[in-house]
Design an enzyme around this catalytic site. Structure first.
Site, PDB file in Angstrom:
ATOM      1  N   ASP A  70      24.895  -9.712  -3.437  1.00 25.52           N
ATOM      2  CA  ASP A  70      24.703 -10.267  -2.042  1.00 25.52           C
ATOM      3  C   ASP A  70      25.803 -10.217  -1.124  1.00 25.52           C
ATOM      4  O   ASP A  70      26.611 -11.242  -1.120  1.00 25.52           O
ATOM      5  CB  ASP A  70      23.918 -11.642  -2.453  1.00 25.52           C
ATOM      6  CG  ASP A  70      23.142 -12.229  -0.929  1.00 25.52           C
ATOM      7  OD1 ASP A  70      23.709 -11.527  -0.005  1.00 25.52           O
ATOM      8  OD2 ASP A  70      22.505 -12.947  -1.364  1.00 25.52           O
ATOM      9  N   ASN A  97      26.439  -1.303   5.843  1.00 22.71           N
ATOM     10  CA  ASN A  97      25.026  -0.825   6.210  1.00 22.71           C
ATOM     11  C   ASN A  97      23.866  -1.854   5.987  1.00 22.71           C
ATOM     12  O   ASN A  97      23.028  -1.943   6.652  1.00 22.71           O
ATOM     13  CB  ASN A  97      24.750   0.495   5.318  1.00 22.71           C
ATOM     14  CG  ASN A  97      23.382   0.973   5.579  1.00 22.71           C
ATOM     15  OD1 ASN A  97      22.570   1.443   6.418  1.00 22.71           O
ATOM     16  ND2 ASN A  97      22.728   0.536   4.287  1.00 22.71           N
ATOM     17  N   SER A 157      22.612  -0.949  15.616  1.00 15.66           N
ATOM     18  CA  SER A 157      21.557  -0.525  15.825  1.00 15.66           C
ATOM     19  C   SER A 157      21.236  -0.323  17.451  1.00 15.66           C
ATOM     20  O   SER A 157      22.081  -0.863  18.187  1.00 15.66           O
ATOM     21  CB  SER A 157      20.254  -1.754  15.414  1.00 15.66           C
ATOM     22  OG  SER A 157      19.111  -1.700  16.235  1.00 15.66           O
ATOM     23  N   TYR A 170      17.743 -10.707  15.426  1.00 12.67           N
ATOM     24  CA  TYR A 170      18.211  -9.518  14.910  1.00 12.67           C
ATOM     25  C   TYR A 170      19.081  -8.642  15.976  1.00 12.67           C
ATOM     26  O   TYR A 170      20.297  -8.278  15.630  1.00 12.67           O
ATOM     27  CB  TYR A 170      16.978  -8.297  14.565  1.00 12.67           C
ATOM     28  CG  TYR A 170      17.496  -7.121  14.082  1.00 12.67           C
ATOM     29  CD1 TYR A 170      17.439  -6.771  12.598  1.00 12.67           C
ATOM     30  CD2 TYR A 170      17.292  -6.005  14.812  1.00 12.67           C
ATOM     31  CE1 TYR A 170      17.712  -5.726  12.347  1.00 12.67           C
ATOM     32  CE2 TYR A 170      17.616  -4.629  14.364  1.00 12.67           C
ATOM     33  CZ  TYR A 170      18.093  -4.669  13.096  1.00 12.67           C
ATOM     34  OH  TYR A 170      18.329  -3.191  12.616  1.00 12.67           O
ATOM     35  N   LYS A 174      23.058  -7.696  15.797  1.00 15.81           N
ATOM     36  CA  LYS A 174      23.657  -6.408  15.852  1.00 15.81           C
ATOM     37  C   LYS A 174      24.749  -6.458  16.876  1.00 15.81           C
ATOM     38  O   LYS A 174      25.556  -5.456  16.973  1.00 15.81           O
ATOM     39  CB  LYS A 174      22.445  -5.411  16.230  1.00 15.81           C
ATOM     40  CG  LYS A 174      21.694  -5.232  14.870  1.00 15.81           C
ATOM     41  CD  LYS A 174      22.475  -4.696  13.643  1.00 15.81           C
ATOM     42  CE  LYS A 174      21.511  -4.563  12.576  1.00 15.81           C
ATOM     43  NZ  LYS A 174      22.200  -4.044  11.307  1.00 15.81           N
ATOM     44  N   ILE A 203      14.421   4.948  12.744  1.00 14.21           N
ATOM     45  CA  ILE A 203      14.476   5.521  11.343  1.00 14.21           C
ATOM     46  C   ILE A 203      13.463   5.309  10.372  1.00 14.21           C
ATOM     47  O   ILE A 203      13.065   4.019  10.233  1.00 14.21           O
ATOM     48  CB  ILE A 203      15.944   5.235  10.996  1.00 14.21           C
ATOM     49  CG1 ILE A 203      16.990   5.477  11.916  1.00 14.21           C
ATOM     50  CG2 ILE A 203      16.253   6.298   9.838  1.00 14.21           C
ATOM     51  CD1 ILE A 203      17.327   6.775  12.501  1.00 14.21           C
TER      52      ILE A 203
END
Ligand SMILES: NC(=O)c1ccc[n+]([C@@H]2O[C@H](COP(=O)([O-])OP(=O)(O)OC[C@H]3O[C@@H](n4cnc5c(N)ncnc54)[C@H](OP(=O)(O)O)[C@@H]3O)[C@@H](O)[C@H]2O)c1
Length: 266
Positions: A70, A97, A157, A170, A174, A203
């Site tokens: 993790d 990633n 992203s 999020y 990023k 994606i």
């Protein structure tokens, strides 16, 4: 997008791709294997489900090992780096990633602190301190052999710059990865270690299953100049180009893998 078909010439070089049990990470791992890289696959789950990918990479003649870890947990990160050192004795390429979306998309006027902490820990703090540990190891390796080709690649992203108010945490995580790329690129240039950011667009992976219909519609209406979903292989090809040192005079560079989404048109 077809899988990359190249004649593989296995080498000594080793790449760690976090979050590569499936999705974009697995696409990156497969692409790197076509370039002769030995691969450390990683995920938060046990390796079951990754056996096929491991065998596929091994069938190219490259080594592939899966290490469950993790990346948001310090002890796990330390064990991950120690295991790679023990099993391979070197690390040439780090691909940050692994990442998650919020469990529930909530408007920023309602979103919770718990979700914010979860995303920052996994998407930003984990990669930040994994990079710190790996960068120090890469510096030692470069001092021993200045010809070593060491690279760090961060998968951010389009949300690094596109505001989506139903997943603010999020977007913030990023955007933080973008600054992290600039910071490590600046700091590591003197050692000849290149640091890059890849910004994928939409994606097709497990992450985007819940929004499949919405994005099918938006893409068909022209959201992206290239009217199709991106694939893990699309991202893998960009990573392979960096890992193969095809951008030797670039660092801190952002590569958009988004079907042209980032362009403003009039
Ligand atoms: N899909 C998109 O449209 C898109 C667009 C832009 C950017 N991205 C970014 O691309 C990256 C990959 O996304 P994806 O679509 O491939 O996601 P995915 O299909 O959900 O796969 C995520 C991978 O990350 C791993 N992971 C999650 N939390 C982890 C942790 N704490 N430690 C280690 N590994 C962990 C998962 O492990 P397990 O398999 O063990 O669960 C899985 O292998 C993410 O950073 C995402 O933000 C995706």
């Amino acid at each position: 997008m077809d899988e990359i078909k190249e004649e593989v010439q296995p080498t000594e070089v080793v790449a760690l791709v976090t979050g590569s049990r499936r999705g974009i990470g697995l696409g990156i791992a497969k692409a790197l294997a076509t370039g002769g890289f030995n691969i450390v696959l990683n995920g938060i789950s046990p390796p079951s489900g990754a056996e096929e990918a491991i065998e596929k990479i091994r069938s190219t003649g490259c080594r592939a090992e899966y290490i469950q870890s993790d990346i948001s947990v310090r002890a796990d990160r330390e064990k991950l780096v120690a295991k790679i050192d023990g099993q391979f004795g070197r690390l040439d390429i780090l691909v940050n990633n692994a990442g998650v979306a919020p469990h529930v998309r909530l408007d920023i006027l309602e979103a919770t602190e718990e979700s914010f902490d979860r995303l920052i820990n996994i998407n930003l703090k984990g990669p930040y301190f994994l990079t710190q540990a790996v960068a120090n190891w890469m510096i030692e390796q470069k001092i021993d052999d200045q010809h070593r080709n060491c690279k760090i690649i961060n998968i951010s992203s389009i949300n690094a710059y596109t505001a989506s108010t139903s997943r603010g945490e999020y977007c913030v995580s990023k955007a933080g990865l973008s600054m992290m790329t600039a910071l490590f690129a600046s700091r590591l240039a003197e050692y000849g270690i290149g640091v890059y950011e890849i910004r994928p667009g939409i994606i097709e992976t497990d992450m985007t299953v819940p929004v499949k219909e919405k994005y099918d519609q938006l893409i068909s209406e022209g959201l992206t100049p290239i009217k199709r979903w991106g694939t893990p292989e699309d991202v893998g090809r960009a990573v392979l180009a960096i890992a193969k040192d095809y951008l030797p005079f670039s660092t801190g560079e952002v590569i958009n893998v988004d079907g042209g989404f980032h362009m403003k048109t009039l």
